[in-house]
Write an enzyme that holds these catalytic residues in place. Structure first.
Site, PDB file in Angstrom:
ATOM      1  N   GLU A   1       6.788 -13.508 -13.418  1.00  0.00           N
ATOM      2  CA  GLU A   1       6.125 -12.399 -12.749  1.00  0.00           C
ATOM      3  C   GLU A   1       5.599 -11.341 -13.708  1.00  0.00           C
ATOM      4  O   GLU A   1       4.595 -10.706 -13.403  1.00  0.00           O
ATOM      5  CB  GLU A   1       7.023 -11.773 -11.676  1.00  0.00           C
ATOM      6  CG  GLU A   1       8.296 -11.165 -12.188  1.00  0.00           C
ATOM      7  CD  GLU A   1       9.183 -10.640 -11.071  1.00  0.00           C
ATOM      8  OE1 GLU A   1       8.684 -10.348  -9.980  1.00  0.00           O
ATOM      9  OE2 GLU A   1      10.393 -10.503 -11.313  1.00  0.00           O
TER      10      GLU A   1
ATOM     11  N   LYS B   1       6.020  -3.896  -4.862  1.00  0.00           N
ATOM     12  CA  LYS B   1       7.462  -3.648  -4.938  1.00  0.00           C
ATOM     13  C   LYS B   1       8.155  -3.936  -3.609  1.00  0.00           C
ATOM     14  O   LYS B   1       9.221  -4.516  -3.586  1.00  0.00           O
ATOM     15  CB  LYS B   1       7.709  -2.192  -5.362  1.00  0.00           C
ATOM     16  CG  LYS B   1       9.168  -1.848  -5.590  1.00  0.00           C
ATOM     17  CD  LYS B   1       9.732  -2.576  -6.791  1.00  0.00           C
ATOM     18  CE  LYS B   1      11.219  -2.375  -6.966  1.00  0.00           C
ATOM     19  NZ  LYS B   1      11.802  -3.428  -7.811  1.00  0.00           N
TER      20      LYS B   1
ATOM     21  N   ARG C   1       4.555   0.567  -6.094  1.00  0.00           N
ATOM     22  CA  ARG C   1       4.589  -0.284  -4.904  1.00  0.00           C
ATOM     23  C   ARG C   1       3.672  -1.498  -5.043  1.00  0.00           C
ATOM     24  O   ARG C   1       3.788  -2.448  -4.292  1.00  0.00           O
ATOM     25  CB  ARG C   1       4.180   0.529  -3.675  1.00  0.00           C
ATOM     26  CG  ARG C   1       5.123   1.668  -3.381  1.00  0.00           C
ATOM     27  CD  ARG C   1       4.574   2.562  -2.308  1.00  0.00           C
ATOM     28  NE  ARG C   1       4.532   1.914  -1.017  1.00  0.00           N
ATOM     29  CZ  ARG C   1       5.537   1.860  -0.162  1.00  0.00           C
ATOM     30  NH1 ARG C   1       6.681   2.423  -0.468  1.00  0.00           N
ATOM     31  NH2 ARG C   1       5.417   1.257   1.002  1.00  0.00           N
TER      32      ARG C   1
ATOM     33  N   HIS D   1      16.706 -35.705 -13.695  1.00  0.00           N
ATOM     34  CA  HIS D   1      16.045 -36.264 -12.515  1.00  0.00           C
ATOM     35  C   HIS D   1      14.567 -35.874 -12.463  1.00  0.00           C
ATOM     36  O   HIS D   1      13.973 -35.897 -11.391  1.00  0.00           O
ATOM     37  CB  HIS D   1      16.783 -35.819 -11.245  1.00  0.00           C
ATOM     38  CG  HIS D   1      18.199 -36.273 -11.236  1.00  0.00           C
ATOM     39  ND1 HIS D   1      18.566 -37.563 -10.910  1.00  0.00           N
ATOM     40  CD2 HIS D   1      19.346 -35.628 -11.586  1.00  0.00           C
ATOM     41  CE1 HIS D   1      19.882 -37.684 -11.022  1.00  0.00           C
ATOM     42  NE2 HIS D   1      20.377 -36.523 -11.444  1.00  0.00           N
TER      43      HIS D   1
ATOM     44  N   LYS E   1      11.710 -13.842 -13.526  1.00  0.00           N
ATOM     45  CA  LYS E   1      11.395 -12.632 -14.313  1.00  0.00           C
ATOM     46  C   LYS E   1      10.261 -12.908 -15.286  1.00  0.00           C
ATOM     47  O   LYS E   1       9.334 -12.132 -15.432  1.00  0.00           O
ATOM     48  CB  LYS E   1      12.605 -12.202 -15.118  1.00  0.00           C
ATOM     49  CG  LYS E   1      13.581 -11.148 -14.809  1.00  0.00           C
ATOM     50  CD  LYS E   1      13.409 -10.055 -13.872  1.00  0.00           C
ATOM     51  CE  LYS E   1      12.832 -10.310 -12.545  1.00  0.00           C
ATOM     52  NZ  LYS E   1      13.559  -9.973 -11.373  1.00  0.00           N
TER      53      LYS E   1
ATOM     54  N   CYS F   1       0.829  -1.215   0.000  1.00  0.00           N
ATOM     55  CA  CYS F   1       0.000   0.000   0.000  1.00  0.00           C
ATOM     56  C   CYS F   1       0.864   1.267   0.000  1.00  0.00           C
ATOM     57  O   CYS F   1       2.002   1.247   0.459  1.00  0.00           O
ATOM     58  CB  CYS F   1      -0.870   0.052   1.227  1.00  0.00           C
ATOM     59  SG  CYS F   1      -1.833  -1.418   1.512  1.00  0.00           S
TER      60      CYS F   1
ATOM     61  N   TRP G   1      -3.166  -2.546  -1.336  1.00  0.00           N
ATOM     62  CA  TRP G   1      -2.833  -3.915  -1.755  1.00  0.00           C
ATOM     63  C   TRP G   1      -3.547  -4.798  -0.748  1.00  0.00           C
ATOM     64  O   TRP G   1      -3.195  -4.820   0.432  1.00  0.00           O
ATOM     65  CB  TRP G   1      -1.320  -4.117  -1.702  1.00  0.00           C
ATOM     66  CG  TRP G   1      -0.837  -5.397  -2.315  1.00  0.00           C
ATOM     67  CD1 TRP G   1      -0.523  -5.603  -3.629  1.00  0.00           C
ATOM     68  CD2 TRP G   1      -0.593  -6.633  -1.643  1.00  0.00           C
ATOM     69  NE1 TRP G   1      -0.106  -6.897  -3.803  1.00  0.00           N
ATOM     70  CE2 TRP G   1      -0.142  -7.556  -2.610  1.00  0.00           C
ATOM     71  CE3 TRP G   1      -0.717  -7.061  -0.323  1.00  0.00           C
ATOM     72  CZ2 TRP G   1       0.198  -8.871  -2.310  1.00  0.00           C
ATOM     73  CZ3 TRP G   1      -0.392  -8.374  -0.017  1.00  0.00           C
ATOM     74  CH2 TRP G   1       0.066  -9.266  -1.008  1.00  0.00           C
TER      75      TRP G   1
ATOM     76  N   GLU H   1      16.596 -16.884 -11.639  1.00  0.00           N
ATOM     77  CA  GLU H   1      16.199 -15.478 -11.777  1.00  0.00           C
ATOM     78  C   GLU H   1      15.507 -15.246 -13.121  1.00  0.00           C
ATOM     79  O   GLU H   1      14.509 -14.526 -13.202  1.00  0.00           O
ATOM     80  CB  GLU H   1      17.443 -14.589 -11.605  1.00  0.00           C
ATOM     81  CG  GLU H   1      17.237 -13.101 -11.864  1.00  0.00           C
ATOM     82  CD  GLU H   1      16.211 -12.438 -10.960  1.00  0.00           C
ATOM     83  OE1 GLU H   1      15.736 -13.054 -10.001  1.00  0.00           O
ATOM     84  OE2 GLU H   1      15.846 -11.283 -11.254  1.00  0.00           O
TER      85      GLU H   1
ATOM     86  N   ASN I   1      -1.260   1.470   6.057  1.00  0.00           N
ATOM     87  CA  ASN I   1      -0.509   0.369   5.430  1.00  0.00           C
ATOM     88  C   ASN I   1      -0.198  -0.635   6.519  1.00  0.00           C
ATOM     89  O   ASN I   1       0.167  -0.235   7.620  1.00  0.00           O
ATOM     90  CB  ASN I   1       0.840   0.844   4.889  1.00  0.00           C
ATOM     91  CG  ASN I   1       0.694   1.810   3.750  1.00  0.00           C
ATOM     92  OD1 ASN I   1      -0.401   2.051   3.277  1.00  0.00           O
ATOM     93  ND2 ASN I   1       1.814   2.385   3.331  1.00  0.00           N
ATOM     94  N   GLY I   2      -0.268  -1.910   6.204  1.00  0.00           N
ATOM     95  CA  GLY I   2       0.110  -2.919   7.188  1.00  0.00           C
ATOM     96  C   GLY I   2      -1.062  -3.788   7.587  1.00  0.00           C
ATOM     97  O   GLY I   2      -2.091  -3.827   6.915  1.00  0.00           O
TER      98      GLY I   2
HETATM   99  C1  F6R Z   1      11.293  -9.986  -8.241  1.00  0.00           C
HETATM  100  C2  F6R Z   1      11.229  -9.117  -7.101  1.00  0.00           C
HETATM  101  C3  F6R Z   1      10.989  -9.715  -5.763  1.00  0.00           C
HETATM  102  C4  F6R Z   1      11.922  -9.061  -4.726  1.00  0.00           C
HETATM  103  C5  F6R Z   1      11.584  -9.561  -3.329  1.00  0.00           C
HETATM  104  C6  F6R Z   1      12.537  -9.025  -2.292  1.00  0.00           C
HETATM  105  O1  F6R Z   1      11.542  -9.281  -9.411  1.00  0.00           O
HETATM  106  O2  F6R Z   1      11.359  -7.933  -7.218  1.00  0.00           O
HETATM  107  O3  F6R Z   1      11.149 -11.090  -5.773  1.00  0.00           O
HETATM  108  O4  F6R Z   1      13.232  -9.365  -5.065  1.00  0.00           O
HETATM  109  O5  F6R Z   1      10.282  -9.191  -3.000  1.00  0.00           O
HETATM  110  O6  F6R Z   1      12.499  -7.642  -2.261  1.00  0.00           O
HETATM  111  P1  F6R Z   1      13.642  -6.794  -1.585  1.00  0.00           P
HETATM  112  O7  F6R Z   1      14.876  -6.999  -2.365  1.00  0.00           O
HETATM  113  O8  F6R Z   1      13.147  -5.389  -1.643  1.00  0.00           O
HETATM  114  O9  F6R Z   1      13.784  -7.293  -0.171  1.00  0.00           O
END
Ligand code: F6R
Length: 617
Positions: free
Chosen positions: A497, A612, A27, A513, A494, A2, A75, A490, A101-102
């Site tokens: 998501e 985010k 966010r 396996h 990517k 949020c 959110w 990774e 938020n929270g």
């Molecule tokens: C993927 C992504 C998330 C963050 C994860 C940790 O693209 O952005 O998987 O890497 O939520 O976030 P931070 O690094 O902010 O702790």
């Protein structure tokens, strides 16, 4: 997650708040709302959907005048995303209005008590419970809003950042924080104040900001200096006014179609910013204050435990290879969310490295607190300056990647790896596990990485063509070995998501396996096959895929003809040290996901359901 924004002062609040909400969109959110106070009246609009939906609804429903207001992007946690559950929430009397938020964990108990006292609720949210609790406390104790907020928060279990005002006293906003960030922007001569989850909504108005710490609150009143108090015992705390370094350009798209693309292209400069002043090649020195000051802790460590989530966890996996290889220190890499709940064995001789772009991830923060309580030394690697994790750790280093706004992490990943490489090299030198010539060679190669990333970015057009071929796929496999196994993970993350295509990353040799059963002529398989490390083994894995008609997209070192001949598509990266290859192999994988997502019409910068900064567990 949020986002909160608020304004009190002499300007029209509406444009400031709506622009602020737009800047907080990154966010992650599913609904939005705004409240404006004007001439004795609250004008409130809330809607499921985007800030643009909110704007249209506002245009059709309310007057936008008024110099006091708050906005929110939600959110969903308690209650589905809909208009009613969106914030702001108003107390039963219609006087007190709040954005939050929270999560209030004991909201159910509090709600039952309030229902017994005659309160009724419109929404399913914990926020509506809190705003009514504040109202009830005020009634019972006949106190001002600030005091009522304080008493109510002392009854709350959970995490929050809140902003509240009372329409009967429209010259003040009360704010408080526990676990979710909140910044206060200070206008000239205290004639105006801004409130927001981060400083981006108000950077064109002021460079002076106070970041609330956990368990702190403030009554922001026009014409008066902000006083910060402890929520628990009302004691006064020194208000640290920070000078904001952020500028507008950094949070705008700068001609790119999406923030993600801008951030992918920023990697050469972001990586340079990460090692600037730390990698002194001519003097053959690597120095970082946080490491130098705590060298003994690092050198006496029995092991390093890395805690992180998501992409940052993948950077941690790359670091495991680097630390063990170069500095010969045993490393364990843990999902923060698992680590915090599994009664891990931690001793005073452990060094814990917490990696987080945002510095606000709730699970990583909790893992840090746990490690500290057991006496471990905790070192933080964050991008966001002044973030909760940066403050909670004993020492640390910033990646200096600049704001990352696209929800999918790109430059955060490569700058985290850069920083972790610097630390590993520094420790390796101190421990004598690397020769002077290898050390110099690594420094030289690392310094050349930004140029090589630039070169890797030149494959963009070719990658677009590959993306066009595979944009309709329903599954993808990503394979890599050694240093590039985490890159495979990774790459798959990517793609998942932002394009919503199911993808899995695997160590190439594990394919036999299980995952090999998935391979047929419809399965695209991205194989990272650089000429270092286990090249021959990876070539064999590629042959195995080919014999089962899988479609191979290979990431190869320039000049490699062997893999090019076998693969359906090959994307070249420049040659470098094996330990540094993740910094290059990641680039085409980012671009491939980006283009596939764009071609599928996905919202690249704000993928569905994602936030985010994940500030709730
Ligand atoms: C993927 C992504 C998330 C963050 C994860 C940790 O693209 O952005 O998987 O890497 O939520 O976030 P931070 O690094 O902010 O702790």
């Amino acid at each position: 997650m949020c986002g909160i924004t608020g304004y009190i002062g002499f300007r029209d609040a509406y444009p400031i708040i709506i622009n602020g909400l737009r800047r907080l969109e990154y966010r992650g959110y599913d609904s939005a709302g705004i409240v404006l106070y004007n001439e004795g009246k609250l004008n409130l609009v809330k809607t499921k959907g985007k800030v643009s939906d909110l704007e249209s609804k506002v245009a059709n429903s309310i007057e936008t005048g008024g110099t006091l207001g708050m906005g929110h992007t939600r959110w969903a946690t308690h209650g589905i995303p809909n208009d009613i559950n969106s914030h702001p929430h108003v107390s039963q009397s219609g006087n007190i209005v709040m954005v939050h938020n929270g999560i209030i964990e004991n909201y159910d108990t509090l709600k039952k008590e309030l229902v017994n006292r005659g309160y009724t609720f419109q929404s399913d949210t914990d926020t509506e419970v809190l705003v009514n609790l504040i109202e009830e406390v005020q009634k019972q104790n006949d106190v001002k809003l600030g005091k009522a907020v304080q008493i109510a928060l002392n009854e709350v279990v959970g995490a929050y950042a809140i902003a509240v005002f009372d329409q009967r006293k429209p010259d003040e906003i009360v704010v408080a924080r526990l676990g979710s960030p909140l910044a206060i922007g200070i206008g000239k001569d205290q004639l105006e104040y801004f409130v927001a989850s981060d400083a981006s909504p108000f950077i064109e108005y002021t460079k002076d900001a106070i970041y609330l710490e956990d368990e702190e609150m403030a009554v922001i009143r026009l014409g008066r200096k902000v006083k910060i108090r402890k929520i628990k015992d009302d004691s006064l705390v020194d208000a640290n006014v920070h000078e904001l370094k952020l500028n507008l350009e950094q949070i705008e798209k700068g001609g790119y179609e999406h923030f993600m693309l801008k951030e992918i292209y920023q990697q050469p400069s972001a990586i340079t910013d990460t090692y600037r002043g730390r990698l002194l090649r001519e003097e053959a020195i690597i120095k970082m204050a946080g490491v130098e000051d705590n060298m003994k802790r690092f050198l006496n460590a029995d092991r390093i435990i890395i805690v992180a989530c998501g992409t940052s966890w993948h950077a941690g996996l790359v670091a495991e290879y680097i630390f063990e290889d170069l500095a010969r220190i045993p490393v364990e890499v843990e999902y923060a969310s698992e680590f915090r709940y599994r009664n891990p064995i931690i001793t005073e001789k452990d060094v814990v490295i917490a990696i987080s772009q945002s510095g606000e991830t709730a699970d990583t923060l909790a893992a840090i607190k746990l490690a500290k309580s057991k006496g471990a030394f905790v070192f933080g690697i964050c991008n966001v300056v002044g973030s909760s994790i940066a403050r909670e750790t004993h020492a640390g280093a910033y990646t200096h990647a600049g704001p990352e706004i696209g929800v999918a992490s790109t430059k955060a990943f490569t700058t985290q790896i850069t920083l972790l490489t610097l630390i590993a090299l520094r420790l390796a030198r101190a421990k004598g596990t690397i020769s002077s010539s290898d050390f110099r060679q690594h420094m030289l190669e690392l310094e050349m990485i930004p140029k090589k990333v630039e070169q890797a970015l030149k494959s963009d057009e070719h990658i677009q063509k590959v993306a066009a071929v595979f944009k309709g796929a329903t599954n993808f496999l990503y394979l890599g070995r050694g240093y590039n196994f985490p890159v495979a993970l990774e790459g798959a993350l990517k793609l998942k998501e932002i394009s919503y295509i199911h993808a899995e990353g695997y160590p190439a040799a594990e394919m036999k396996h299980g995952p090999i059963a998935l391979i047929d002529e419809n399965m695209p398989i991205v194989v990272i096959a650089t000429n270092k490390g286990h090249y021959d083994k990876v070539v064999s894995n590629i042959q195995e895929i080919k014999s089962r008609k899988g479609k191979i997209i290979a990431i190869v070192t320039e000049g490699d003809e062997t893999v090019k001949d076998i693969a359906d598509y090959a994307i070249e990266i420049p040659e470098t040290e094996e330990s540094l290859t993740p910094l290059l192999t990641t680039i085409p994988l980012q671009l491939l996901s980006y283009h596939i997502a764009v071609m599928r019409g996905c919202n690249v910068d704000q993928p569905r359901n994602l936030a985010k900064a994940v500030t709730v567990e």
